[in-house]
Design an enzyme around this catalytic site. Sequence first.
Site, PDB file in Angstrom:
ATOM      1  N   ASN A   9       0.881  -1.288   0.079  1.00 53.95           N
ATOM      2  CA  ASN A   9       0.122   0.317   0.244  1.00 53.95           C
ATOM      3  C   ASN A   9       1.062   1.230  -0.472  1.00 53.95           C
ATOM      4  O   ASN A   9       1.294   1.396   0.972  1.00 53.95           O
ATOM      5  CB  ASN A   9      -0.829  -0.387   1.276  1.00 53.95           C
ATOM      6  CG  ASN A   9      -1.798   1.307   1.013  1.00 53.95           C
ATOM      7  OD1 ASN A   9      -1.487   2.166   0.248  1.00 53.95           O
ATOM      8  ND2 ASN A   9      -2.268   1.378   2.590  1.00 53.95           N
ATOM      9  N   LYS A  11      -0.203   3.933  -0.312  1.00 57.81           N
ATOM     10  CA  LYS A  11      -0.974   5.095   0.289  1.00 57.81           C
ATOM     11  C   LYS A  11      -0.161   6.406  -1.460  1.00 57.81           C
ATOM     12  O   LYS A  11      -0.390   6.263  -1.552  1.00 57.81           O
ATOM     13  CB  LYS A  11      -0.316   5.798   1.654  1.00 57.81           C
ATOM     14  CG  LYS A  11       0.135   4.563   2.522  1.00 57.81           C
ATOM     15  CD  LYS A  11       0.219   5.291   3.731  1.00 57.81           C
ATOM     16  CE  LYS A  11       0.169   3.150   4.606  1.00 57.81           C
ATOM     17  NZ  LYS A  11       0.332   3.947   6.761  1.00 57.81           N
ATOM     18  N   HIS A  96      -9.602   1.211   4.475  1.00 58.50           N
ATOM     19  CA  HIS A  96      -8.448   1.808   5.493  1.00 58.50           C
ATOM     20  C   HIS A  96      -8.571   2.636   6.620  1.00 58.50           C
ATOM     21  O   HIS A  96      -9.421   3.526   6.373  1.00 58.50           O
ATOM     22  CB  HIS A  96      -6.880   1.613   4.343  1.00 58.50           C
ATOM     23  CG  HIS A  96      -6.120   1.722   5.243  1.00 58.50           C
ATOM     24  ND1 HIS A  96      -5.793   3.029   5.759  1.00 58.50           N
ATOM     25  CD2 HIS A  96      -4.647   1.369   5.320  1.00 58.50           C
ATOM     26  CE1 HIS A  96      -4.037   2.336   6.462  1.00 58.50           C
ATOM     27  NE2 HIS A  96      -3.662   1.450   5.645  1.00 58.50           N
ATOM     28  N   GLU A  98      -7.207   4.793   7.401  1.00 56.78           N
ATOM     29  CA  GLU A  98      -6.755   5.580   7.290  1.00 56.78           C
ATOM     30  C   GLU A  98      -7.877   7.191   6.902  1.00 56.78           C
ATOM     31  O   GLU A  98      -7.905   8.485   6.968  1.00 56.78           O
ATOM     32  CB  GLU A  98      -5.783   6.182   6.037  1.00 56.78           C
ATOM     33  CG  GLU A  98      -4.090   6.469   7.555  1.00 56.78           C
ATOM     34  CD  GLU A  98      -2.894   5.635   6.674  1.00 56.78           C
ATOM     35  OE1 GLU A  98      -3.061   5.494   5.319  1.00 56.78           O
ATOM     36  OE2 GLU A  98      -2.086   5.162   6.927  1.00 56.78           O
ATOM     37  N   GLU A 168      -5.890  -5.205  10.834  1.00 55.05           N
ATOM     38  CA  GLU A 168      -4.744  -4.134  10.837  1.00 55.05           C
ATOM     39  C   GLU A 168      -4.784  -3.361  12.179  1.00 55.05           C
ATOM     40  O   GLU A 168      -5.741  -2.614  12.279  1.00 55.05           O
ATOM     41  CB  GLU A 168      -4.501  -3.104   9.459  1.00 55.05           C
ATOM     42  CG  GLU A 168      -4.392  -3.546   8.333  1.00 55.05           C
ATOM     43  CD  GLU A 168      -3.775  -2.105   7.179  1.00 55.05           C
ATOM     44  OE1 GLU A 168      -2.784  -2.713   6.651  1.00 55.05           O
ATOM     45  OE2 GLU A 168      -4.010  -1.279   7.632  1.00 55.05           O
ATOM     46  N   GLY A 174       2.239   2.261  10.720  1.00 59.90           N
ATOM     47  CA  GLY A 174       2.463   3.167  10.636  1.00 59.90           C
ATOM     48  C   GLY A 174       3.488   3.483  11.651  1.00 59.90           C
ATOM     49  O   GLY A 174       4.286   4.915  11.756  1.00 59.90           O
ATOM     50  N   SER A 214       2.742  -2.483  10.552  1.00 59.38           N
ATOM     51  CA  SER A 214       4.540  -2.279  10.533  1.00 59.38           C
ATOM     52  C   SER A 214       4.993  -3.768  10.096  1.00 59.38           C
ATOM     53  O   SER A 214       6.357  -4.427  11.200  1.00 59.38           O
ATOM     54  CB  SER A 214       4.900  -1.867  11.444  1.00 59.38           C
ATOM     55  OG  SER A 214       4.687  -0.650  12.124  1.00 59.38           O
TER      56      SER A 214
HETATM   57  C1  PEP Z   1      -0.826   0.028   5.877  1.00 60.88           C
HETATM   58  O1  PEP Z   1      -1.209   0.984   5.415  1.00 60.88           O
HETATM   59  O2  PEP Z   1      -2.046  -0.842   5.283  1.00 60.88           O
HETATM   60  C2  PEP Z   1       0.077  -0.520   6.388  1.00 60.88           C
HETATM   61  C3  PEP Z   1       0.085  -1.483   7.618  1.00 60.88           C
HETATM   62  O3  PEP Z   1       1.129   0.688   7.289  1.00 60.88           O
HETATM   63  P1  PEP Z   1       2.040   0.019   7.534  1.00 60.88           P
HETATM   64  O4  PEP Z   1       2.981  -1.188   6.979  1.00 60.88           O
HETATM   65  O5  PEP Z   1       3.347   1.406   7.567  1.00 60.88           O
HETATM   66  O6  PEP Z   1       1.953  -0.027   9.519  1.00 60.88           O
END
Ligand code: PEP
Length: 256
Positions: A9, A11, A96, A98, A168, A174, A214
């Site tokens: 992803n 983003k 997501h 976000e 998630e 992040g 992460s």
């Molecule tokens: C994500 O954007 O879905 C995500 C898991 O980000 P990160 O791996 O940076 O935590």
Amino acid sequence: MRKPIIGGNWKMNRGVPTEAKEMLDKFIPLVKDMDTVDIVIGAPFTVLSTVHDLIKATNIKLSAQNMHFEENGAYTGEIAANFLKSIGCEYIILGHSERRDLFHETDDFINKKLKKALSVGLNPIVCIGEHLEEREAGKTKEIIQNQLNNTFKDLSKDEMLKTVIAYEPIWAIGTGKTATPKQAEEIHAFIRGLLANKYDLDTASKVRIQYGGSVNPANAEDLFKQQNIDGGLVGGASLQADSLSEIVKAADKTIK
Ligand code: PEP
């Protein structure tokens, strides 16, 4: 057997064609023989066509990161599912955290998008997960159950089988704070149990559930080894060819 899926992803990054090309020119050769894992790149709208041209003769699939549920009309700034399909998208990331937190998307809104995506033949990757305060208050399972009931409302068995769930935990996105393999597996197993109750054991055993939060080359293998974890949705570590390819290799190594 469920085929693991690694979704990168990006983003709001790598959105300039030269940046997307630079990453993929390195990444494609690193994963070119990895047919045991589904590899998906979730790119910004501005580079979907660029990415499509670069990956069209490879084992990598294209995803967008958002869409609207209407087919067309007065929705300034929005992109319809069939527009994405028409330029070669095969996947779509929906719900997501976000989008939920920063753009106030609700389960109901995501459910409408999910049904539209399925109706045009996009494969949805749908994110669910709890906030830190919810985990600390012991509410993780309640939150997950509600998100599952509402976001996936009225999905037929066939539609569920085409959908990938990304668990998630929001506190792990992040932040560099990954859920431990045990914490992640507990929730993945819980989600599979909910699917078995809603559909049946066979359906539950076939739906892919990715972990996101992460994921990096150092922790990927331990996470993906878990019985109910079928790969990962990767943000930060998907921006570099080396780290994303290491994560794909970890998924290949842990095929169950
Ligand atoms: C994500 O954007 O879905 C995500 C898991 O980000 P990160 O791996 O940076 O935590």
